[in-house]
Design an enzyme around this catalytic site. Structure first.
Site, short mmCIF file in Angstrom:
data_model
loop_
_atom_site.label_atom_id
_atom_site.label_comp_id
_atom_site.label_asym_id
_atom_site.label_seq_id
_atom_site.Cartn_x
_atom_site.Cartn_y
_atom_site.Cartn_z
CG HIS A 114 -0.25 -0.28 2.51
ND1 HIS A 114 0.64 0.60 3.08
CD2 HIS A 114 -0.27 -1.37 3.35
CE1 HIS A 114 1.10 0.10 4.21
NE2 HIS A 114 0.58 -1.10 4.40
CG HIS A 166 4.28 -1.75 2.14
ND1 HIS A 166 2.98 -2.17 2.08
CD2 HIS A 166 4.84 -2.41 3.19
CE1 HIS A 166 2.75 -3.05 3.03
NE2 HIS A 166 3.86 -3.21 3.73
CD GLN A 226 8.71 -4.16 12.59
OE1 GLN A 226 8.21 -5.26 12.67
NE2 GLN A 226 8.57 -3.41 11.51
CB SER A 268 -1.02 -5.75 4.50
OG SER A 268 0.15 -5.10 4.03
NE ARG A 269 -2.16 -8.91 10.59
CZ ARG A 269 -0.88 -8.92 10.95
NH1 ARG A 269 -0.25 -7.78 11.15
NH2 ARG A 269 -0.22 -10.06 11.10
#
Ligand code: AMP
Length: 299
Positions: free
Chosen positions: A34, A37, A153, A186-187
């Site tokens: 998407h 990214h 992260q 993405s989810r």
């Protein structure tokens, strides 16, 4: 754009690039691209000569009850989007290539993983640290780019890079959002139309948290409650965590200090879909940015 499937070929390509003093940027992803990214890939193009995007849905960062099998995948679409974004090499190894029979080494990250995502998903960051270490050794980049969308992260990767002496500069790129503020993910494809229309309450909660902090609220519990109240108005949301913490080490003091960098972290379920988002801001220092105004206000 070159598509590379094996570690050996990737390493040989990178060795040649490095011999020619070509600067390599790596953008690790799990695909189903998407604009978030794409923004990382474009940032890579600005910061280096060659961009390598890795596309690998990494099984070791999913717990057995999570969505590894169902994770959205569309290689053709991703390859087209990466090429359009200016990616030079798409590294897309198989699971067998990354974890061949007899694979037995895992990187364990402590401290920074104790709370929030690390606490809810206890095996997740070890899987991330393991695969990112392997991707770094395969791609041999000079720099690597990660999204702020996955705030914890980014701290995990910085810790990993420092501790394991990777000679790689870590860049963090801002979160890309839909027009209503929902962070791209993405989810998000898992959401029904109705769920999707409600999901931006996460962004609204973060905004209200920031407003409270910028208005001088220092009490952590009040900041948390401000955000939680927004989410509670959407019945479909089940809050996993919704908290303010010190942005450097996730410490959770009763009160934040003036000038302290704060991260607001939210994870919430919409049906079965788990959404995460965050925002970083600074507690007002008490020093007016406009000294004349400060004097006016105080005499
Ligand atoms: P993923 O494919 O979801 O593992 O994400 C790959 C990289 O893209 C990670 O560094 C993410 O933090 C980053 N990323 C994911 N969503 C966004 C977004 N909405 N904006 C910016 N970066 C993102």
């Amino acid at each position: 754009m070159k598509i590379v499937k094996t570690v050996r070929e990737m390493q040989q390509l990178s060795d040649k690039l490095r011999e020619n003093k070509t600067k390599i940027a790596c953008v690790p992803t799990m695909g189903y691209f998407h604009d978030g990214h794409v923004s990382l890939m474009k940032r890579g193009k600005e910061l280096a000569d060659v961009v390598v995007t890795t596309l690998f849905v990494n099984p070791t960062q999913f717990a057995p009850n999570e969505d590894f099998e169902d994770y959205p995948r569309d290689f053709e679409r991703d390859a087209n989007l990466a090429e359009a974004a200016g990616v030079d090499i798409l590294f897309n190894p198989s699971v067998k290539e990354m974890y061949p029979d007899g694979y037995n080494t895992f990187v364990q990250i402590k401290g920074v993983t104790d709370k929030f995502e690390g606490q809810r998903r206890p095996t997740h960051f070890n899987g991330v640290a393991t695969v990112v270490s392997k991707l770094f050794n395969a791609v041999k980049p000079h720099i690597a780019i990660f999204g702020q969308k996955d705030y914890q992260q980014t701290l995990v990767i910085k810790q990993l890079t420092k501790d394991l002496l990777f000679d790689i500069k870590i860049h963090v790129a801002p979160t890309q959002r839909q027009s209503d503020g929902l962070a791209m993910s993405s989810r998000n494809v898992y959401l029904s139309t109705e769920q999707r229309s409600k999901a931006s309450a996460i962004y609204e909660a973060l905004q209200q948290g920031i407003t409270a902090i910028e208005s001088g609220e220092k009490r952590r519990k009040i900041i948390n409650a401000t955000m939680q109240n927004v989410l509670r108005q959407v019945q479909a949301f089940q809050i996993d965590y919704c908290s303010a913490a010190n942005a450097e080490d996730f410490d959770e003091p009763e009160e934040f200090l003036p000038g302290q960098k704060i991260v607001l972290l939210i994870a919430a379920y919409m049906g079965k879909t788990r959404l995460i988002d965050n925002a970083v801001c600074t507690s007002p220092s008490g020093i007016s940015p406009n000294p004349e105004k400060f004097i006016e206000d105080h005499i």
